[in-house]
Write a protein that holds these residues in place. Structure first.
Motif, mmCIF file in Angstrom:
data_model
loop_
_atom_site.group_PDB
_atom_site.id
_atom_site.type_symbol
_atom_site.label_atom_id
_atom_site.label_comp_id
_atom_site.label_asym_id
_atom_site.label_seq_id
_atom_site.Cartn_x
_atom_site.Cartn_y
_atom_site.Cartn_z
ATOM 1 N N LEU A 305 62.565 -33.521 99.048
ATOM 2 C CA LEU A 305 61.880 -32.797 100.114
ATOM 3 C C LEU A 305 61.605 -33.721 101.292
ATOM 4 O O LEU A 305 61.049 -34.809 101.128
ATOM 5 N N ASP A 306 61.992 -33.302 102.474
ATOM 6 C CA ASP A 306 61.732 -34.049 103.697
ATOM 7 C C ASP A 306 60.355 -33.633 104.215
ATOM 8 O O ASP A 306 60.186 -32.540 104.741
ATOM 9 N N LEU A 307 59.373 -34.500 104.073
ATOM 10 C CA LEU A 307 58.007 -34.151 104.441
ATOM 11 C C LEU A 307 57.804 -34.014 105.939
ATOM 12 O O LEU A 307 56.768 -33.507 106.382
ATOM 13 N N SER A 308 58.770 -34.468 106.738
ATOM 14 C CA SER A 308 58.671 -34.286 108.187
ATOM 15 C C SER A 308 59.285 -32.968 108.650
ATOM 16 O O SER A 308 59.190 -32.615 109.822
ATOM 17 N N ASP A 309 59.910 -32.242 107.727
ATOM 18 C CA ASP A 309 60.471 -30.921 108.033
ATOM 19 C C ASP A 309 59.396 -29.893 107.675
ATOM 20 O O ASP A 309 59.309 -29.416 106.547
ATOM 21 N N PHE A 310 58.568 -29.555 108.647
ATOM 22 C CA PHE A 310 57.394 -28.744 108.362
ATOM 23 C C PHE A 310 57.743 -27.313 107.967
ATOM 24 O O PHE A 310 56.966 -26.658 107.275
ATOM 25 N N ALA A 311 58.893 -26.818 108.373
ATOM 26 C CA ALA A 311 59.316 -25.486 107.937
ATOM 27 C C ALA A 311 59.581 -25.489 106.433
ATOM 28 O O ALA A 311 59.181 -24.560 105.709
ATOM 29 N N GLU A 312 60.223 -26.543 105.943
ATOM 30 C CA GLU A 312 60.492 -26.647 104.511
ATOM 31 C C GLU A 312 59.197 -26.934 103.739
ATOM 32 O O GLU A 312 58.988 -26.421 102.636
ATOM 33 N N VAL A 313 58.323 -27.742 104.335
ATOM 34 C CA VAL A 313 57.014 -27.992 103.719
ATOM 35 C C VAL A 313 56.264 -26.677 103.533
ATOM 36 O O VAL A 313 55.726 -26.391 102.462
ATOM 37 N N ALA A 314 56.235 -25.850 104.580
ATOM 38 C CA ALA A 314 55.547 -24.561 104.501
ATOM 39 C C ALA A 314 56.168 -23.672 103.434
ATOM 40 O O ALA A 314 55.458 -22.967 102.695
ATOM 41 N N SER A 315 57.494 -23.706 103.333
ATOM 42 C CA SER A 315 58.183 -22.904 102.316
ATOM 43 C C SER A 315 57.775 -23.330 100.909
ATOM 44 O O SER A 315 57.528 -22.473 100.043
ATOM 45 N N GLN A 316 57.668 -24.641 100.693
ATOM 46 C CA GLN A 316 57.275 -25.132 99.376
ATOM 47 C C GLN A 316 55.808 -24.813 99.073
ATOM 48 O O GLN A 316 55.453 -24.518 97.930
ATOM 49 N N VAL A 317 54.958 -24.865 100.085
ATOM 50 C CA VAL A 317 53.551 -24.508 99.896
ATOM 51 C C VAL A 317 53.432 -23.039 99.484
ATOM 52 O O VAL A 317 52.662 -22.691 98.586
#
Length: 371
Positions: A305-317
């Protein structure tokens, strides 16, 4: 003395010519010479490569940080904002044509471009995302070996001095403090390294906590969350030294991305009067619970997971929240005193138990000791 280099430009699709200034800092052939000029961000990306450290990559540049790139682009949305810092490029002198005051760079269709970005990749990419026609200052290293390129990268990124906070505050006093503060806030830059400045930004537009932080200056009736809840959460994120989250502004935006996903999933219920999620204990514990799991995902090669990719972070949350429930935060808890280190530990244990219960198809409150 300027070192002239004339090259016939063959097998090219096009070329770009710039008025420039050549100079050398050292009077010997071992040191590189420099060329200074202005070019559009789009131009620079046409004739320059950005090589990054990583599997199978031999370049000197660090991996791209999506959050930093977006911050630069967002920064330029304010028409008054500019970045005078130069992009540093290493140019293959055998591929360019140069005279005393002009530089011509070919745009080739081959796999290796004439230029290599040494410093400023995020500025360059962010500005190009905003408008590729915006010009950037460029310092080109004209005759750099591979060793020189790596050396320049290390020097630029390890020897540069940050502006002291006293200097920044002195500037704030010299100019109109209110105007400077407002502009920095609009650019999402804290005036100093203290986390309270970042909490002020969290309390502003674009945040799920806009006008909800209990500051004396907060307008309206929504304010309820004490600033310390955010300060402690940001402190925890910083303490983990997570990949690509080494910047205070990025850490703050990472936190905001997490909570945007939480509020999107649970809506206004998260802010109801009796909901402990948006009290101090809730902000701190839920932040820590989610951040710990995202950190684990970033460490797993299978997920990466790329923690600087906030769209992917939001998806994982959002996926994590499928094994949580707002009911826990609205339920009556046994006893009191949860806003302590021991209390936080009990809440975190409850969150882990709830996640396992829902995964196993049990009632969420089964064996959750505090309800």
């Amino acid at each position: 003395m300027v070192k002239k280099k004339t090259t016939t430009l063959d097998s090219i699709e096009a070329s770009k010519t710039y008025a420039c200034t050549f100079f050398s800092q050292r009077n010997n052939d071992a040191a590189p010479s420099f060329c200074v000029f202005a070019a559009s961000a789009g131009d620079v990306l046409e004739w320059s490569d950005i090589e990054r450290l990583g599997p199978g990559v031999q370049g000197v540049q660090r991996r791209e940080n999506i959050a930093k790139r977006r911050q630069i682009s967002k920064f330029f949305e304010n028409e008054a904002n500019t970045i005078p810092t130069a992009i540093v490029i290493a140019l293959d002198q055998s591929k360019v044509s140069a005279d005393e005051n002009q530089l011509t760079i070919p745009i080739t269709s081959g796999p290796k471009k004439p230029g290599l970005v040494i410093d400023g990749q995020h500025r360059l990419l962010g500005i190009s995302d905003f408008d590729k026609n915006v010009k950037v200052p460029v310092v080109a290293i004209m005759n750099a070996t591979d060793t020189e390129k790596a050396f320049q990268f290390l020097v630029i990124n390890n020897k540069g001095s940050k502006v002291s906070q006293n200097h920044i505050k002195a500037l704030a006093l010299t100019f109109k403090p209110k105007d400077l503060s407002q502009r920095l806030k609009a650019a999402k830059i804290a005036l100093d390294s203290e986390r309270l400045g970042h909490v002020e930004i969290i309390n502003g537009a674009g945040s799920p906590f806009a006008n909800r932080v209990d500051f004396p200056t907060t307008k309206g009736k929504l304010k309820k969350i004490v600033p310390e809840a955010f300060e402690r959460s940001l402190q925890y994120i910083e303490s983990l030294n997570l990949p690509k989250l080494d910047d205070h502004d990025v850490q703050r935006d990472f936190f905001v991305a997490i909570w945007k996903a939480i509020v999107a999933a649970w809506g206004d219920a998260a802010f109801s009067d009796n909901c402990k999620l948006t009290e101090k204990v809730g902000i701190i514990c839920m932040s820590r619970f989610v951040v710990d799991r995202l950190a684990a995902m970033a460490d797993l090669d299978e997920l990466d997971l790329d923690l600087s990719d906030f769209a992917e972070v939001a998806s994982q949350v959002t996926k994590l929240l499928k094994r949580q429930t707002i009911e826990f935060w609205n339920a009556k808890w046994k006893g009191s005193g949860y806003d302590t280190a021991l209390g936080h530990t009990k809440v975190l244990e409850a969150l882990v138990r709830i996640s396992r219960n829902i995964k196993d198809g049990r009632e969420w409150e089964a064996d959750v000791d505090i309800v």
